[in-house]
Each structure stands twice: as C-alpha cells, then as structure tokens.
Design a protein around this motif. Structure first.
Motif, PDB file in Angstrom:
ATOM      1  N   GLU A 165      12.202  35.807 -21.875  1.00 28.94           N
ATOM      2  CA  GLU A 165      13.351  36.117 -22.725  1.00 28.94           C
ATOM      3  C   GLU A 165      14.231  37.142 -22.023  1.00 28.94           C
ATOM      4  O   GLU A 165      13.748  38.020 -21.323  1.00 28.94           O
ATOM      5  CB  GLU A 165      12.865  36.662 -24.076  1.00 28.94           C
ATOM      6  CG  GLU A 165      13.953  36.983 -25.067  1.00 28.94           C
ATOM      7  CD  GLU A 165      13.402  37.428 -26.422  1.00 28.94           C
ATOM      8  OE1 GLU A 165      14.030  38.293 -27.052  1.00 28.94           O
ATOM      9  OE2 GLU A 165      12.330  36.900 -26.825  1.00 28.94           O
ATOM     10  N   LYS A 187      12.538  31.041 -22.362  1.00 27.61           N
ATOM     11  CA  LYS A 187      12.696  30.314 -23.616  1.00 27.61           C
ATOM     12  C   LYS A 187      13.962  30.699 -24.369  1.00 27.61           C
ATOM     13  O   LYS A 187      14.519  29.889 -25.105  1.00 27.61           O
ATOM     14  CB  LYS A 187      11.476  30.567 -24.524  1.00 27.61           C
ATOM     15  CG  LYS A 187      10.154  30.088 -23.956  1.00 27.61           C
ATOM     16  CD  LYS A 187       9.003  30.465 -24.886  1.00 27.61           C
ATOM     17  CE  LYS A 187       7.666  30.029 -24.318  1.00 27.61           C
ATOM     18  NZ  LYS A 187       6.535  30.438 -25.204  1.00 27.61           N
ATOM     19  N   LYS A 188      14.388  31.952 -24.179  1.00 30.98           N
ATOM     20  CA  LYS A 188      15.503  32.450 -24.993  1.00 30.98           C
ATOM     21  C   LYS A 188      16.445  33.305 -24.148  1.00 30.98           C
ATOM     22  O   LYS A 188      15.998  34.141 -23.365  1.00 30.98           O
ATOM     23  CB  LYS A 188      14.957  33.280 -26.161  1.00 30.98           C
ATOM     24  CG  LYS A 188      16.024  33.873 -27.071  1.00 30.98           C
ATOM     25  CD  LYS A 188      15.373  34.664 -28.206  1.00 30.98           C
ATOM     26  CE  LYS A 188      16.414  35.291 -29.105  1.00 30.98           C
ATOM     27  NZ  LYS A 188      15.781  36.070 -30.209  1.00 30.98           N
ATOM     28  N   VAL A 190      20.166  35.575 -24.646  1.00 26.57           N
ATOM     29  CA  VAL A 190      21.192  36.095 -25.552  1.00 26.57           C
ATOM     30  C   VAL A 190      22.347  36.618 -24.702  1.00 26.57           C
ATOM     31  O   VAL A 190      22.160  37.509 -23.870  1.00 26.57           O
ATOM     32  CB  VAL A 190      20.644  37.226 -26.443  1.00 26.57           C
ATOM     33  CG1 VAL A 190      21.744  37.748 -27.367  1.00 26.57           C
ATOM     34  CG2 VAL A 190      19.454  36.755 -27.252  1.00 26.57           C
ATOM     35  N   ALA A 210      14.851  27.078 -25.275  1.00 23.85           N
ATOM     36  CA  ALA A 210      14.912  26.481 -26.607  1.00 23.85           C
ATOM     37  C   ALA A 210      15.946  27.160 -27.490  1.00 23.85           C
ATOM     38  O   ALA A 210      16.335  26.611 -28.523  1.00 23.85           O
ATOM     39  CB  ALA A 210      13.537  26.569 -27.285  1.00 23.85           C
ATOM     40  N   GLU A 211      16.388  28.359 -27.077  1.00 29.44           N
ATOM     41  CA  GLU A 211      17.311  29.107 -27.930  1.00 29.44           C
ATOM     42  C   GLU A 211      18.348  29.832 -27.070  1.00 29.44           C
ATOM     43  O   GLU A 211      18.007  30.573 -26.148  1.00 29.44           O
ATOM     44  CB  GLU A 211      16.534  30.116 -28.780  1.00 29.44           C
ATOM     45  CG  GLU A 211      17.374  30.833 -29.816  1.00 29.44           C
ATOM     46  CD  GLU A 211      16.535  31.717 -30.727  1.00 29.44           C
ATOM     47  OE1 GLU A 211      17.093  32.265 -31.692  1.00 29.44           O
ATOM     48  OE2 GLU A 211      15.320  31.861 -30.464  1.00 29.44           O
ATOM     49  N   ILE A 213      21.841  32.195 -27.642  1.00 34.20           N
ATOM     50  CA  ILE A 213      22.653  32.915 -28.620  1.00 34.20           C
ATOM     51  C   ILE A 213      23.842  33.542 -27.906  1.00 34.20           C
ATOM     52  O   ILE A 213      23.682  34.214 -26.885  1.00 34.20           O
ATOM     53  CB  ILE A 213      21.830  34.013 -29.336  1.00 34.20           C
ATOM     54  CG1 ILE A 213      20.675  33.372 -30.100  1.00 34.20           C
ATOM     55  CG2 ILE A 213      22.706  34.845 -30.257  1.00 34.20           C
ATOM     56  CD1 ILE A 213      19.729  34.385 -30.727  1.00 34.20           C
TER      57      ILE A 213
END
Length: 226
Positions: A165, A187-188, A190, A210-211, A213
């Motif tokens: 992340e 996985k993430k 931002v 998967a994410e 933002i």
C-alpha cells in the motif's frame, strides 16, 4: 588482499576515495572520531565486511561508500550526516537495519537499491531531494515520503515486491515513469490532491491492485492499470 582488520590512528581526519576498495577479506572497520571526511568507493566490494563503525561528525555518505558489502547486516549512520551519495549503500544484500538521520536533505540515486532484506526505512521530513531508484529492489513492506516532496522520481519503488500500500503525499504533482513498476503485491494506491501527471509503465506488472483512490478534483492523467 588478505587484510582482515586495520587500526586507523586518531591523527587521521580524512580518508580518500577507494582507500579500501575490493579488500575482500576485510571483516571489520572502525573510523576514529577525528575523521570527518570520507571518499567515494571507500568500502566498495568489501564482500567480507561484517561490521563498520562510523563516527559523529561525518557530513555525507559518499557515492558507492558501502556498495557491494554483501554480508553487512546493519550500519548506524551518524546524526551529523546530511547527504547520501549515489549507490551509497546499494547491493548490501544482507542489510536488515540502517537509518536516515533527521536533518538529511538529499538521497542520491539508487542509494539503497538492491537491499532485499531492508523491510523498513523511515525518511525524515527534512529530505527535499531524491534521485532515481532510491529504493529500487528493496524489501520494503511499508513506505512513505516527506510532505515537501513534489516529484516521486523514476523507479523510486521499482521491484519493491513486498510493498502492499502507498499513500502519495499532499504536495506531489508528478510521479515519474516506473516508480511502482513490478510491485507485485501492491494492492492499494492513494493519490494526493495535487497529483496531475503520471509517468509511463508506472504500475506495470502490478496485478494485485484492487483499490485506487484519487483525492484531487481531477484525476491524474497518464497511468495505465493492469
């Protein structure tokens, strides 16, 4: 060379570049407190170096300083250090622990590259300049950068295969090419409010994402996601 250890007298204040380069039998080294300046490539390729003691007073860790010290497990950087040169601690494949002192302003390109057992390294808020690939192929499981960083350089976290992340800082406007290339477990991500430009192949091979933002009013342009 068969040299395994050496005692440096306290009369010494500086050691030039490549002084102990390729001393493949050198196991330990202590710099006296009087030394305030060391040259590039000083311990380059010292493949048997197990222990090195650095004194307070050093202002910089020069280019290739400990590069290729493949069994060195830890090194404590003096609090007086303000800059890390290019490849300064690269290819230290057994390194598990080191530090970036508060007050450091510059991390040269590939400074900690290819240190696969280095899982954590805190970057102080005082760092304002970073070269390419600073953490290339390290074992970082978590990471963050100072808020005053405005550009995440090319290949900064490339091949950090355990990083899961990442939160891009609030003042970053650009993330250069391949900054997260082959971060297989990522996985993430931002994106901060100011991110506007994303380099090519930024997330190539990052199939676990998967994410995503975006905190900005407008999405950043240029990225392709697997």
């Amino acid at each position: 060379s068969s040299l395994e250890s050496i005692e440096i007298p306290p009369s010494v204040t500086a050691i030039g570049e490549s002084a102990f380069e390729e001393c493949k039998s050198l196991k330990e080294f202590t710099l006296p407190a009087t030394v305030t300046s060391v040259g590039s490539d000083m311990f380059y390729g010292c493949a048997s170096l197990e222990s090195v003691t650095l004194p307070e007073g050093l202002a910089a860790i020069p280019d290739n300083f400990l590069a290729g010290c493949v069994i060195l497990k830890e090194v404590t950087i003096p609090s007086t250090v303000r800059e890390f040169g290019e490849f300064s601690l690269s290819e230290c494949s057994a390194l598990t622990t080191t530090n970036i002192p508060e007050g450091t302003t510059k991390l040269g390109r590939f400074a900690f590259a290819k240190c696969p057992l280095l899982t954590r390294l805190d970057v102080p808020e005082t760092v304002t300049e970073m070269g390419h690939g600073v953490f290339y192929e390290t074992g970082l499981t978590e990471a963050s950068l100072p808020e005053n960083i405005t550009v995440i350089p090319d290949g900064t976290f490339q091949c950090c295969t355990d990083l899961e992340e990442f939160v891009v800082g609030p003042n970053v406007t650009e993330i250069e090419t391949q900054a997260f290339y082959w971060c297989f477990k990522l996985k993430k991500i931002v994106f901060g409010e100011k991110v506007a430009t994303l380099g090519t192949e930024l997330f190539k091979g990052d199939d676990a994402i998967a994410e995503v933002i975006c905190l900005g009013a407008e999405p950043a342009t240029g990225a392709e996601f697997p």
